[in-house]
Scaffold this motif. Sequence first.
Motif, PDB file in Angstrom:
ATOM      1  N   ASN A 205      63.917  20.619  35.059  1.00  0.00           N
ATOM      2  CA  ASN A 205      63.154  20.343  36.280  1.00  0.00           C
ATOM      3  C   ASN A 205      62.316  19.066  36.136  1.00  0.00           C
ATOM      4  N   PRO A 206      62.949  17.902  36.167  1.00  0.00           N
ATOM      5  CA  PRO A 206      62.248  16.651  35.892  1.00  0.00           C
ATOM      6  C   PRO A 206      60.925  16.483  36.653  1.00  0.00           C
ATOM      7  N   TYR A 207      60.853  17.017  37.876  1.00  0.00           N
ATOM      8  CA  TYR A 207      59.609  16.872  38.648  1.00  0.00           C
ATOM      9  C   TYR A 207      58.456  17.558  37.931  1.00  0.00           C
ATOM     10  N   PHE A 208      58.754  18.672  37.249  1.00  0.00           N
ATOM     11  CA  PHE A 208      57.727  19.427  36.530  1.00  0.00           C
ATOM     12  C   PHE A 208      57.780  19.170  35.028  1.00  0.00           C
TER      13      PHE A 208
ATOM     14  N   ASP B  57      70.573  21.176  49.336  1.00  0.00           N
ATOM     15  CA  ASP B  57      71.479  21.835  48.380  1.00  0.00           C
ATOM     16  C   ASP B  57      71.870  23.205  48.914  1.00  0.00           C
TER      17      ASP B  57
ATOM     18  N   GLU C 278      67.372  28.299  37.446  1.00  0.00           N
ATOM     19  CA  GLU C 278      66.496  28.648  38.572  1.00  0.00           C
ATOM     20  C   GLU C 278      67.355  29.000  39.784  1.00  0.00           C
TER      21      GLU C 278
ATOM     22  N   ARG D 275      75.020  18.206  42.057  1.00  0.00           N
ATOM     23  CA  ARG D 275      74.388  16.913  41.723  1.00  0.00           C
ATOM     24  C   ARG D 275      73.581  17.055  40.441  1.00  0.00           C
TER      25      ARG D 275
ATOM     26  N   THR E 269      67.056  15.579  39.451  1.00  0.00           N
ATOM     27  CA  THR E 269      66.367  14.282  39.462  1.00  0.00           C
ATOM     28  C   THR E 269      64.877  14.492  39.656  1.00  0.00           C
TER      29      THR E 269
ATOM     30  N   PHE F 296      61.422  13.352  41.819  1.00  0.00           N
ATOM     31  CA  PHE F 296      61.177  13.012  43.214  1.00  0.00           C
ATOM     32  C   PHE F 296      59.783  12.434  43.350  1.00  0.00           C
TER      33      PHE F 296
ATOM     34  N   ARG G 215      55.749  29.406  40.348  1.00  0.00           N
ATOM     35  CA  ARG G 215      55.493  28.345  41.323  1.00  0.00           C
ATOM     36  C   ARG G 215      56.592  28.252  42.383  1.00  0.00           C
TER      37      ARG G 215
END
Length: 380
Positions: A299-302, A353, A310, A335, A338, A340, A249
Motif C-alpha cells: 500500500n504505497p500510499y500508507f 478498480d 486487502e 494494475r 501506486t 497517490f 482504516r
Amino acid sequence: MAGSLKKVIAGVILDLDGTLLNTDGIVIDVLKVIMVKYGKQWDERKAHIIVGKTPLEAAAALVEDYGLPCGADEFLAKITPMFSDQLRNIKAYPGANRLIKHLSLHKVPMALASNSGRASIESKISYHQGWKESFSAIVAGDEVTAPKPSPEIFLEAAKRLNLETSDCLVIEDSLPGVTGGKAAGMGVVAVPSLPKQSHLYMAADEVINSLLDLRPEMWGLPPFEDWIQGTLPIEPWHIGGAVIKGFGRGSKILGIPTANLSTQGYSALLSEHPSGVYLGWAGLSTRGVYKVVMSIGWNPYFNNTEKTIEPWLLHEFDGDFYGEELRLAIVGYIRPETNFPSLESLVAKIHEDGRIAERALDLPLYSKFRDDPYLKGSAL
Ligand code: ADP
Ligand code: RBF
Ligand code: MG
C-alpha cells in the motif's frame, strides 16, 4: 522514458534469476539452513547484498557480512550442492511464460544473459517447457571475462543474435544488470525483484513493477493481446483463512472495508505473486460467493512494512464478519499498486478498480471460477 527514446527494438535480452525465475525462493531456503550450521540466523533484510552478483561474489559478500569463519571459495563449495538439489523447485515469475511465448510467436529474437554459470543456467531452464528452444543465444557468467555490471555479457548476446546493440532491449531485475545493459548502449526495462527499490533504478529507461506490466508496444514490439476489459487473466491461485482485524482504516479512512487475512504462514505464497490490484471470487463459509477486488502489497500510499492482501468484497453486508472463513480465488490482474497525491484520488481509483472487476467478472473466462470448489471449502 521509453516513449521518448522512439526506439524500435529488434531483439530482447533477458536476465534469468530474479527476472524470469524466482530464484530467491530457494536461495533463502538454502541460506536459512546453512546459516544455522554456522550458528547464525539468515536476515531477510540482507537479501539485497546478493542480488545481481555472480555466485562467488555473492558468497564473498555473505562471508564478510556474517563474519563467517571460512573463505568465500569454501563457503561456495558448501552451498553449491545445496542449490543444485533445489533447482527443480524454482518457479517462473508470473508473466514469464506469457512473455516468452509472446515474443516467440512474433519471432522476436531472444537471448538469455545471466551471471550464473552455463551449467546452472541450462539446468534451471530445463524444468520450464519451451524455454530452451525460445532462446537463440545464451550467454553465461563463465563465458565472459567480466560479469555484469560489465556490458560484456550483453554485447556478446547482441553479437550472437546478429543485432546492433542499440536494437536490443534488456529486461533486468538487478542494479548490476541495469548498469551493464545501459553501458552496452541498450534500452533497459528494470523489474526490481526486491520491494520498495524502484527509486534506485534511475539509470533504467523504464521501471515496471512486474512482468505483467510490460507494454512491448512502448518499444516498437507487438503488443500483448490478452488484456480484456482492463484486466489480464492469470493462472488462478487460492488463499484463505479466518478474517482478522486489519489496519483499522479501510472503512474508517477510505470508506472501503477490506477483509484482512492473517499473513502468518502466507508470506511465502504472497512472495510468489507480484504486488498489484487483482480481481477474483470470495467465498464466505456461511454466506456464499461474491465478486472481489483486492490489492496485494505494501500500500504505497500508507507505506506499510508488511506485504498484505486487502480484499474488498463487492457486496453490501449488514455487518462485520470477523472470524469467519474467507476463501479467495484470484483470477485476473488490473494494475500495479501506486502512490497517490491525495486520499480522494486513491479512493476514486479503488472505486474504478471495483467497477472494472464487477464488469469483467461476468465474462465467461472469469465467471466460471465462481464455482471453484475451493471457495466453498469442499476441496479440503
Ligand atoms: P480492518 O482494518 O479491521 O480490516 P476495515 O475497516 O477494513 O477494518 O473493515 C473490514 C471488515 O469489514 C471486514 O473484516 C469485514 O468484517 C467487514 N466488511 C463488511 N463489508 C465488507 C466488504 N464488502 N468487504 C470487505 N469487508 C467487509
Ligand atoms: N493502496 C495504495 O497505497 N495504492 C493502491 O494503488 C491501492 N490500490 C487498492 C486497490 C483496491 C481494489 C483495494 C481494495 C485497495 C487498494 N489499496 C491501495 C489499499 C488501501 O490503501 C487499503 O485497503 C487500506 O490501506 C486499508 O488497509
Ligand atoms: Mg481491512
